[in-house]
Design an enzyme around this catalytic site. Structure first.
Site: not given
Length: 303
Positions: A118-120, A122, A144
């Site tokens: 998720h996000s960073l 990813g 992401s």
């Protein structure tokens, strides 16, 4: 799994998990383990990587819904949650997170894994998968799709800003009278959360002091990045991906407004893109079933 240190089973609002610690050469990463619920259907382990300033319990609602696929693990990245902080004089470079993941998977996992980021997390998972496709059976990125880029002309201004902040150092951060106060502050943060979701995430990121609570996360995580990729370099990364991949775009998330997403996704050879309801934290906040169903169907569809 090899050489990991398992702790007690912990009950949280998101359900029960087993605390886990993975010794690396220069630090120890912490995390959580949700055992496989069905040995007959268990495949390669699912390894989950959280976003910036979050921790492994960002997956506390999603992970139990994926255990029929096999063992599910979630990592506290360096400087986050219960993992070690980097030594004095070091920074939190993107490529160092990738190196941590590479060492973790080489040292403590047998064979390919299924990555979910998720996000960073990813971004880290994507870069690692591009470099080591043989280590990853499939990849899911939640809201992401590649690093934030900066024009090449910004290399020196970015470096100057980061070095000045590093020289200034970081203070202790705010002191909260209660976990409730800290959760309220996080709920209204840069990526807003509901009160319920904040209470699932925040306690693991706090340490108790005599007069209250402070963030356990390393303050250096808030320092500007010293070096960032430009868009041409990011495109080279995504174009290198050959592993089967799922991208989940949250309707109210950060990718829904991205003007670079179409070009980036068009460069990937084996990519499925789905839109799911919710915010940037669609895997934690609100109704997470669509996220779980999408990941489960994607993984099982490639079995």
């Amino acid at each position: 799994m090899n050489d990991r240190v398992l702790g007690a089973t912990v009950q949280t609002q998101g359900g029960a998990h087993r605390e886990i610690r993975w010794p690396l050469r220069h630090m120890v990463l912490a995390g959580a383990h949700w055992p496989s619920s069905d040995s007959a259907t268990a495949g390669a382990p699912v390894v989950m990587i959280h976003g910036w300033l979050d921790n492994c319990l960002t997956f506390s609602r999603l992970a139990p819904m994926l255990t029929q696929l096999g063992d599910v693990y979630a990592i506290d990245m360096a400087g986050h949650g219960h993992s070690d902080h980097r030594p004095p004089g070091q920074s939190y470079l993107l490529v160092d997170y990738v190196a941590d993941l590479a060492e973790l998977l080489d040292t403590h996992f047998d064979g390919p894994v299924r990555l979910v980021g998720h996000s960073l997390g990813g971004i880290v998972a994507m870069i690692y998968t591009a470099a080591f496709p043989e280590k990853v059976e499939c990849l899911t990125a939640i809201d992401s799709f590649g690093p934030v880029s900066r024009p090449a002309s910004q290399v020196i201004p970015q470096l100057r800003s980061a070095l000045l902040k590093r020289q200034d150092g970081s203070g202790l951060g705010p002191l909260y009278a209660s976990i409730e106060d800290a959760a309220r502050a996080r709920a209204g943060g840069l990526s807003p959360l509901s009160n319920e979701a904040a209470h699932l995430l925040v306690p693991r990121n706090l340490r108790q002091e005599e007069d209250g609570y402070r963030w356990r996360s390393d303050p250096r995580l808030r320092h500007p990045s010293m070096i960032m990729l430009d868009e041409e370099q990011v495109m080279a990364v995504v174009a290198s991906l050959t592993t089967r991949m799922l991208l989940l775009v949250a309707e109210g998330g950060i990718l829904a407004k991205s003007d670079r997403l179409k070009a980036r996704t068009g460069a990937v050879k084996a990519l499925q893109v789905l839109t799911v309801p919710g915010s940037h934290h669609c895997h934690l906040d609100g109704e997470v079933t669509p996220v779980a169903d999408s990941i489960r169907d994607f993984i099982q569809g490639g079995a």
